[in-house]
Scaffold this motif. Structure first.
Motif, PDB file in Angstrom:
ATOM      1  N   ALA A 155      13.283   6.738  12.233  1.00  0.00           N
ATOM      2  CA  ALA A 155      12.151   6.203  12.995  1.00  0.00           C
ATOM      3  C   ALA A 155      11.872   7.058  14.230  1.00  0.00           C
ATOM      4  CB  ALA A 155      12.422   4.755  13.394  1.00  0.00           C
ATOM      5  N   VAL A 156      12.919   7.465  14.922  1.00  0.00           N
ATOM      6  CA  VAL A 156      12.741   8.323  16.100  1.00  0.00           C
ATOM      7  C   VAL A 156      12.111   9.643  15.691  1.00  0.00           C
ATOM      8  CG1 VAL A 156      13.953   9.614  17.894  1.00  0.00           C
ATOM      9  CG2 VAL A 156      14.632   7.267  17.395  1.00  0.00           C
ATOM     10  N   GLN A 157      12.632  10.261  14.634  1.00  0.00           N
ATOM     11  CA  GLN A 157      12.091  11.544  14.162  1.00  0.00           C
ATOM     12  C   GLN A 157      10.639  11.421  13.706  1.00  0.00           C
ATOM     13  OE1 GLN A 157      14.659  13.978  11.539  1.00  0.00           O
ATOM     14  NE2 GLN A 157      16.204  12.380  11.791  1.00  0.00           N
ATOM     15  N   SER A 158      10.261  10.218  13.300  1.00  0.00           N
ATOM     16  CA  SER A 158       8.917   9.996  12.777  1.00  0.00           C
ATOM     17  C   SER A 158       7.916   9.620  13.857  1.00  0.00           C
ATOM     18  CB  SER A 158       8.945   8.894  11.709  1.00  0.00           C
ATOM     19  OG  SER A 158       9.818   9.241  10.650  1.00  0.00           O
ATOM     20  N   GLY A 159       8.370   9.501  15.101  1.00  0.00           N
ATOM     21  CA  GLY A 159       7.456   9.240  16.199  1.00  0.00           C
ATOM     22  C   GLY A 159       7.190   7.782  16.499  1.00  0.00           C
ATOM     23  N   PHE A 160       7.994   6.871  15.949  1.00  0.00           N
ATOM     24  CA  PHE A 160       7.789   5.452  16.257  1.00  0.00           C
ATOM     25  C   PHE A 160       8.176   5.166  17.706  1.00  0.00           C
ATOM     26  CE2 PHE A 160       7.765   5.117  11.661  1.00  0.00           C
ATOM     27  CZ  PHE A 160       6.789   4.152  11.444  1.00  0.00           C
TER      28      PHE A 160
ATOM     29  N   LYS B  90      12.810  12.201   3.281  1.00  0.00           N
ATOM     30  CA  LYS B  90      11.635  12.395   2.432  1.00  0.00           C
ATOM     31  C   LYS B  90      10.412  11.664   2.965  1.00  0.00           C
ATOM     32  CE  LYS B  90      10.104  11.756  -2.368  1.00  0.00           C
ATOM     33  NZ  LYS B  90      10.491  11.235  -3.722  1.00  0.00           N
ATOM     34  N   ALA B  91      10.637  10.546   3.650  1.00  0.00           N
ATOM     35  CA  ALA B  91       9.531   9.725   4.142  1.00  0.00           C
ATOM     36  C   ALA B  91       8.976  10.198   5.478  1.00  0.00           C
ATOM     37  CB  ALA B  91       9.979   8.274   4.266  1.00  0.00           C
ATOM     38  N   ILE B  92       9.690  11.072   6.179  1.00  0.00           N
ATOM     39  CA  ILE B  92       9.318  11.426   7.550  1.00  0.00           C
ATOM     40  C   ILE B  92       7.912  12.023   7.672  1.00  0.00           C
ATOM     41  CG2 ILE B  92       9.881  12.936   9.504  1.00  0.00           C
ATOM     42  CD1 ILE B  92      12.820  12.409   8.962  1.00  0.00           C
ATOM     43  N   PRO B  93       7.504  12.970   6.831  1.00  0.00           N
ATOM     44  CA  PRO B  93       6.144  13.514   7.013  1.00  0.00           C
ATOM     45  C   PRO B  93       5.059  12.446   6.968  1.00  0.00           C
ATOM     46  CG  PRO B  93       7.420  14.925   5.551  1.00  0.00           C
ATOM     47  CD  PRO B  93       8.240  13.679   5.761  1.00  0.00           C
ATOM     48  N   GLY B  94       5.140  11.523   6.016  1.00  0.00           N
ATOM     49  CA  GLY B  94       4.157  10.455   5.934  1.00  0.00           C
ATOM     50  C   GLY B  94       4.252   9.502   7.113  1.00  0.00           C
ATOM     51  N   LEU B  95       5.472   9.179   7.528  1.00  0.00           N
ATOM     52  CA  LEU B  95       5.665   8.295   8.669  1.00  0.00           C
ATOM     53  C   LEU B  95       5.127   8.932   9.949  1.00  0.00           C
ATOM     54  CD1 LEU B  95       9.275   7.000   7.858  1.00  0.00           C
ATOM     55  CD2 LEU B  95       7.149   5.674   7.731  1.00  0.00           C
ATOM     56  N   ARG B  96       5.312  10.230  10.079  1.00  0.00           N
ATOM     57  CA  ARG B  96       4.778  10.933  11.252  1.00  0.00           C
ATOM     58  C   ARG B  96       3.252  10.902  11.242  1.00  0.00           C
ATOM     59  NH1 ARG B  96       5.751  12.402  16.343  1.00  0.00           N
ATOM     60  NH2 ARG B  96       7.862  13.091  15.776  1.00  0.00           N
TER      61      ARG B  96
ATOM     62  N   ARG C  31       0.814  -1.212   0.000  1.00  0.00           N
ATOM     63  CA  ARG C  31       0.000   0.000   0.000  1.00  0.00           C
ATOM     64  C   ARG C  31       0.850   1.265   0.000  1.00  0.00           C
ATOM     65  NH1 ARG C  31      -2.854  -4.126   2.072  1.00  0.00           N
ATOM     66  NH2 ARG C  31      -5.140  -4.106   1.958  1.00  0.00           N
ATOM     67  N   SER C  32       2.056   1.165  -0.523  1.00  0.00           N
ATOM     68  CA  SER C  32       2.927   2.339  -0.647  1.00  0.00           C
ATOM     69  C   SER C  32       3.634   2.272  -2.000  1.00  0.00           C
ATOM     70  CB  SER C  32       3.951   2.376   0.496  1.00  0.00           C
ATOM     71  OG  SER C  32       4.654   1.144   0.584  1.00  0.00           O
ATOM     72  N   PRO C  33       2.859   2.363  -3.113  1.00  0.00           N
ATOM     73  CA  PRO C  33       3.420   2.121  -4.451  1.00  0.00           C
ATOM     74  C   PRO C  33       4.576   3.031  -4.823  1.00  0.00           C
ATOM     75  CG  PRO C  33       1.251   3.140  -4.609  1.00  0.00           C
ATOM     76  CD  PRO C  33       1.427   2.713  -3.183  1.00  0.00           C
ATOM     77  N   LYS C  34       4.649   4.220  -4.241  1.00  0.00           N
ATOM     78  CA  LYS C  34       5.747   5.137  -4.544  1.00  0.00           C
ATOM     79  C   LYS C  34       6.792   5.151  -3.431  1.00  0.00           C
ATOM     80  CE  LYS C  34       2.906   8.134  -7.466  1.00  0.00           C
ATOM     81  NZ  LYS C  34       2.415   9.525  -7.699  1.00  0.00           N
ATOM     82  N   GLY C  35       6.707   4.178  -2.532  1.00  0.00           N
ATOM     83  CA  GLY C  35       7.678   4.103  -1.455  1.00  0.00           C
ATOM     84  C   GLY C  35       7.438   5.108  -0.349  1.00  0.00           C
ATOM     85  N   LEU C  36       6.214   5.639  -0.277  1.00  0.00           N
ATOM     86  CA  LEU C  36       5.856   6.606   0.750  1.00  0.00           C
ATOM     87  C   LEU C  36       4.535   6.185   1.385  1.00  0.00           C
ATOM     88  CD1 LEU C  36       6.666   9.895  -1.222  1.00  0.00           C
ATOM     89  CD2 LEU C  36       8.052   8.873   0.602  1.00  0.00           C
ATOM     90  N   VAL C  37       4.301   6.643   2.608  1.00  0.00           N
ATOM     91  CA  VAL C  37       3.072   6.310   3.317  1.00  0.00           C
ATOM     92  C   VAL C  37       1.867   6.855   2.562  1.00  0.00           C
ATOM     93  CG1 VAL C  37       1.752   6.729   5.442  1.00  0.00           C
ATOM     94  CG2 VAL C  37       4.194   6.205   5.566  1.00  0.00           C
ATOM     95  N   THR C  38       0.824   6.058   2.479  1.00  0.00           N
ATOM     96  CA  THR C  38      -0.438   6.472   1.879  1.00  0.00           C
ATOM     97  C   THR C  38      -1.553   6.381   2.915  1.00  0.00           C
ATOM     98  OG1 THR C  38      -0.971   4.219   1.169  1.00  0.00           O
ATOM     99  CG2 THR C  38       0.278   5.610  -0.385  1.00  0.00           C
ATOM    100  N   ASP C  39      -2.666   7.045   2.620  1.00  0.00           N
ATOM    101  CA  ASP C  39      -3.814   6.954   3.517  1.00  0.00           C
ATOM    102  C   ASP C  39      -4.299   5.516   3.620  1.00  0.00           C
ATOM    103  OD1 ASP C  39      -3.760   9.663   4.006  1.00  0.00           O
ATOM    104  OD2 ASP C  39      -5.296  10.152   2.525  1.00  0.00           O
TER     105      ASP C  39
ATOM    106  N   GLN D   4       8.481  -0.422  -1.552  1.00  0.00           N
ATOM    107  CA  GLN D   4       8.747  -0.431  -0.119  1.00  0.00           C
ATOM    108  C   GLN D   4       9.271   0.926   0.348  1.00  0.00           C
ATOM    109  OE1 GLN D   4      11.356  -3.849   0.100  1.00  0.00           O
ATOM    110  NE2 GLN D   4       9.651  -5.223   0.535  1.00  0.00           N
ATOM    111  N   ILE D   5       8.971   1.258   1.584  1.00  0.00           N
ATOM    112  CA  ILE D   5       9.344   2.562   2.124  1.00  0.00           C
ATOM    113  C   ILE D   5      10.827   2.605   2.434  1.00  0.00           C
ATOM    114  CG2 ILE D   5       9.033   4.139   4.084  1.00  0.00           C
ATOM    115  CD1 ILE D   5       6.118   3.167   4.212  1.00  0.00           C
TER     116      ILE D   5
END
Length: 413
Positions: A157-162, A81-87, A33-41, A75-76
């Protein structure tokens, strides 16, 4: 363990610096569910089903520590670049009352040059029978770079709130392949004895701990054995776990089995969906899968708690590290059995894919039984959008990317 010391699986528990609302973890499974390697809704929605269904923590899979470490398209990559979606992902899980873990991995021999653009790396030169490609031996300098990449990914991961990271040391991905005497034929300090072959995973765990400190929990997923003759087995995986425990860089170890290289059904057990796999393969792979699929993937009957017999061997060795039980956990009795055997947490995958609300239902009614029938047809759905084929609401959605159907040999992790 005394009866009165057995924890209730639905009570809060500490995992390193994190407090989980219960002891049930949604295991990492390919999502598609992340075809462009980024988080999606849609990816967030997928995991919120498990959070709303009652798990204590859900695991985002599979997050690459490097572009060449991908095991499938889409895959992410753990990058700024991925941090906003991961957050956005972690904020959603937290708003539902659950913790979020990111599985960090480098595919190594399981990667494919077709979509990474580079020749896959292994401890030593190796031919992958699933992808039909050669893997080159990794250099010492490259080993050090991969260790750094795991640390950098953990920082993302830390910056993204995991709340946790899960280091993928299983299934013959790059770290796991170092533990295999079949794949690791090195003559330097990373090869030979099991203590030497464990050096890479220990260095990764140390670097990640140094990076995250006590901000988040650190978990490692380790194959107890992989079902391949001459490869990883208990006598040596017990030693690897003991060394990692002595280092005290991990908060927990999740015990798994099998590989993504061959004999894939050793991880899953149950029916072998040969026809379904063949249906998504191009020729001549389609014919090969139909003729030799069961022989290549192996046939292993399903039974409840099928990893417990091996996993209980690790319990008396742990002094600093908690253990997570995986494999054939489908009802309340299994949860209690895991706690009684000395495991602090349990991880569930296929049963939750079939029924995301199973934890809540088990808590309300201990007699509830899972509807998962272990047909394993969900394995094939990783080529599109991972789902239970018995769930019409998921089955008839359009795949996130058609590229998944063109790749072979990748399974639910």
């Amino acid at each position: 363990m005394a009866i009165n010391a057995i924890p209730d699986p639905f009570t809060p528990a500490s995992l390193g610096p994190v407090r989980l609302r219960n002891r049930i973890i949604k295991a990492a499974t390919s999502e598609g569910r992340s075809p462009k390697g980024l988080v999606t809704d849609e990816l967030i929605e997928f995991h919120r089903r498990y959070v709303d269904g009652g798990v204590g923590m859900t695991t985002l899979a599979y997050c690459c520590v490097a572009p060449e470490g991908a095991s499938a398209p889409g895959q992410i990559l753990m990058s700024p670049k991925a941090i906003p979606g991961l957050r956005k992902f972690t904020d959603s899980m937290h708003s539902g009352g659950a913790a979020a873990s990111a599985q960090l991995g480098h595919a190594g021999v399981v990667a494919s040059k077709k979509f990474t653009g580079t020749t896959p790396m292994a401890p030593s030169r190796f031919f992958n029978p699933s992808s039909l490609q050669y893997c080159r031996g990794i250099t010492t300098d490259e080993i050090a770079r991969v260790v750094d990449q795991f640390g950098e990914a953990a920082d993302v991961a830390v910056q993204s709130g995991f709340d946790a990271v899960e280091l993928h040391f299983g299934h013959l991905y790059l770290p796991s392949s170092f533990l295999s005497p079949k794949l690791n034929r090195r003559k330097d300090s990373y090869g030979g004895s099991i203590d030497n072959r464990s050096r890479f995973v220990r260095e990764v765990a140390q670097r990640v701990r140094e990076t995250v400190g006590d901000k988040i929990a650190v978990i490692a997923k380790i194959s107890m054995d992989d079902g391949i003759h001459g490869s990883i087995w208990l006598t040596e995986s017990l030693r690897t776990a003991q060394l990692l425990d002595q280092d005290a860089n991990l908060d927990a170890i999740e015990l798994t089995q099998g590989s993504s290289v061959s004999r894939q059904m050793y991880l899953f057990r149950g029916d072998v969906p040969v026809d379904e796999f063949a249906a998504v393969m191009p020729q001549p792979l389609k014919a090969g899968v139909r003729m030799f699929g069961k022989q290549m993937m192996g046939q292993y009957p399903y039974r409840d708690l099928y990893m417990l017999e091996s996993a209980r061997q690790f319990v008396p060795l742990m002094r600093n590290t908690k253990l997570i039980l995986l494999g054939g956990i489908t009802n309340h009795e299994h949860l209690v059995t895991g706690m009684r055997e000395g495991f602090e947490f349990v991880a569930m995958a296929r049963a939750l894919l079939r029924e995301p609300d199973l934890p809540t239902r088990m808590m309300d009614d201990p007699t509830v039984q899972s509807r998962c029938n272990h047909c394993n047809k969900c394995m094939v759905t990783v080529f599109g959008r991972t789902h239970c084929v018995l769930d019409p609401g998921q089955r008839y959605r359009k795949p996130a990317t058609a590229e998944f159907a063109a790749e072979q040999g990748k399974g639910v992790k």
